[in-house]
Design an enzyme around this catalytic site. Structure first.
Site, PDB file in Angstrom:
ATOM      1  N   GLU A  52       0.838  -1.201   0.000  1.00 20.50           N
ATOM      2  CA  GLU A  52       0.000   0.000   0.000  1.00 20.50           C
ATOM      3  C   GLU A  52       0.873   1.251   0.000  1.00 20.50           C
ATOM      4  OE1 GLU A  52      -3.879  -1.893   2.249  1.00 20.50           O
ATOM      5  OE2 GLU A  52      -2.387  -0.929   3.499  1.00 20.50           O
ATOM      6  N   CYS A  68       3.546   8.578   0.904  1.00 16.94           N
ATOM      7  CA  CYS A  68       4.079   7.656   1.897  1.00 16.94           C
ATOM      8  C   CYS A  68       4.204   6.301   1.199  1.00 16.94           C
ATOM      9  CB  CYS A  68       3.121   7.598   3.086  1.00 16.94           C
ATOM     10  SG  CYS A  68       3.579   6.377   4.312  1.00 16.94           S
ATOM     11  N   CYS A  91       6.689  -6.889   6.759  1.00 13.11           N
ATOM     12  CA  CYS A  91       7.816  -6.277   7.476  1.00 13.11           C
ATOM     13  C   CYS A  91       8.522  -7.346   8.289  1.00 13.11           C
ATOM     14  CB  CYS A  91       7.325  -5.159   8.395  1.00 13.11           C
ATOM     15  SG  CYS A  91       8.675  -4.186   9.125  1.00 13.11           S
ATOM     16  N   CYS A 132       7.227  -4.610  15.774  1.00 13.03           N
ATOM     17  CA  CYS A 132       6.671  -3.578  16.655  1.00 13.03           C
ATOM     18  C   CYS A 132       5.234  -3.969  17.027  1.00 13.03           C
ATOM     19  CB  CYS A 132       6.689  -2.224  15.959  1.00 13.03           C
ATOM     20  SG  CYS A 132       8.321  -1.745  15.367  1.00 13.03           S
ATOM     21  N   CYS A 192       2.068  -2.016  15.582  1.00 18.23           N
ATOM     22  CA  CYS A 192       1.956  -1.753  14.143  1.00 18.23           C
ATOM     23  C   CYS A 192       1.273  -2.899  13.407  1.00 18.23           C
ATOM     24  CB  CYS A 192       3.351  -1.520  13.561  1.00 18.23           C
ATOM     25  SG  CYS A 192       3.328  -1.221  11.779  1.00 18.23           S
ATOM     26  N   CYS A 222      -0.526   6.004   9.778  1.00 19.31           N
ATOM     27  CA  CYS A 222       0.696   5.326  10.242  1.00 19.31           C
ATOM     28  C   CYS A 222       0.354   4.039  10.979  1.00 19.31           C
ATOM     29  CB  CYS A 222       1.440   6.188  11.263  1.00 19.31           C
ATOM     30  SG  CYS A 222       2.374   7.514  10.583  1.00 19.31           S
TER      31      CYS A 222
END
Ligand code: SAH
Length: 345
Positions: free
Chosen positions: A93, A106, A113, A117, A120, A338
């Site tokens: 995305e 962005c 990933c 975290c 997230c 975010c």
């Protein structure tokens, strides 16, 4: 024939050599390169000033792996989220964030990933693969087109804050940025680009040594080791002292300020000790702090801290002459803020 090469993996020199080897002129390489990058051709047929036979020749040797914007969602606040389909069917995305005066893209650097975290959404996807330089570049081109279309001005800034950890895909991110900043690509100033990292000391030093000209942001979230280890478990391998040392090296080498990204959560870092630790950390190298609003991703393990707690950070930082900004989220209604990128749809 499935192993035809992605033509955009070639440098301009390699493309020139290809034509020479085929008995054509090296200059042909320049023309094709221009089609591939500044003109954004998706097919060899589009290259109208290239002879038909030459296009056919290219067709037998290469493919053009292009991204496809599959689904575009627009938020009430004007934020646009693209679901970007890659040539192998995987999806990442990217987000367009408009303000009165500028448009920020962005972009993602990995599919999923590799980090963990806890706050997230992307971390819950496993890392499938790194993005290729052209896949990163194409996300930027797509957002630039949308910016011109919807907001009548070109893209002005780029942040590597989409899916993935850019410094875990460093060579490809660097190649993409080279292309974005070169006159043969988009000709954007590196000063308008920010690479955001969760903080990998060795790579921060490498970037400094490589003389990069873009901005660096570090997702700090806590300047207390035990707290940071808890919310970002991978950081047990990267102690804050190493991070600090790498940032001192970065500043000494590049003379470029660091931006710390920081979310204040209830019961995690909304206390005096955490505020004092951040203020202390901010004195090591010239920096500014972005306090990011938390975007909930689940059933409430993490919650945004109170306004008073956030104000306590602002007051303490300002008292110490550290520039601090509060970043309100954008695009929350379409899961584009975010930490919310997770290919939900
Ligand atoms: N891996 C890079 C870039 C992607 S994350 C990095 O860690 O910096 C972009 C920013 O969003 C980071 O500062 C990250 O910590 C923050 N973030 C992640 N999840 C979030 C959430 N749920 N709400 C608000 N910010 C979040």
């Amino acid at each position: 024939m499935e192993d035809k090469k992605d033509i955009r993996a070639l440098t301009k020199e390699q493309l020139r050599d290809f034509f020479v080897a085929q008995g054509d002129k090296a200059f042909r390489g320049n023309q094709v390169y221009e089609w591939l990058w500044s003109k954004g051709a998706h097919q060899f047929e589009d290259m109208t000033n290239i002879a038909k036979e030459t296009r056919a020749l290219l067709e037998t040797h290469f493919v053009i792996n292009h991204i496809q914007v599959d689904q575009m969602q627009r938020s009430a606040d004007g934020t646009v989220k693209n679901a970007v389909r890659l040539h192998d069917g995987l999806v990442v995305e990217s987000v367009l964030i408009p303000t009165e005066t500028r448009t920020t893209a962005c972009v993602s650097s990995q599919v999923g990933c590799s980090l963990d975290c806890n706050f997230c959404a992307t971390a819950r996807l496993k890392r499938m693969r790194n993005l290729q330089p052209d896949e990163i570049y194409d996300q930027v081109v797509a957002i630039d087109r949308e910016s011109r279309l919807y907001y009548n001005h070109p893209l002005s800034n780029i942040v590597f804050m989409g899916m993935g950890e850019p410094l875990m895909n460093y060579p490809n991110v660097m190649k993409a940025i080279e292309k974005i900043t070169s006159e043969e690509g988009l000709g954007m100033s590196p000063k308008r680009i920010t690479v955001s990292t969760s903080g990998i000391p060795k790579m921060i030093k490498k970037m400094a040594d490589d003389g990069v000209k873009f901005n660096l942001a570090v997702s700090l979230h806590s300047a207390i080791e035990s707290t940071r280890n808890k919310i970002m478990p991978f950081t047990t391998n990267f102690p804050l002292t190493d991070l600090r040392e790498s940032l001192e090296y970065w500043y000494k080498t590049t003379k470029s300020k660091v931006t710390y990204e920081y979310v204040v959560w209830r019961g995690i870092n909304d206390n005096r000790e955490a505020v004092d630790a951040l203020v202390k950390f901010c004195k090591y190298v010239p920096c500014k702090v972005n306090l990011i609003e938390y975007n909930p991703i689940d059933d409430g393990e993490f919650q945004q801290a109170s306004e008073e707690a956030i104000q306590a950070y602002i007051t303490a930082l300002e008292k110490n002459d550290i520039v601090v900004k509060v970043r309100r989220s954008r695009g929350k209604d379409i899961d584009a803020a975010c930490g919310q990128l997770a290919n939900k749809s």
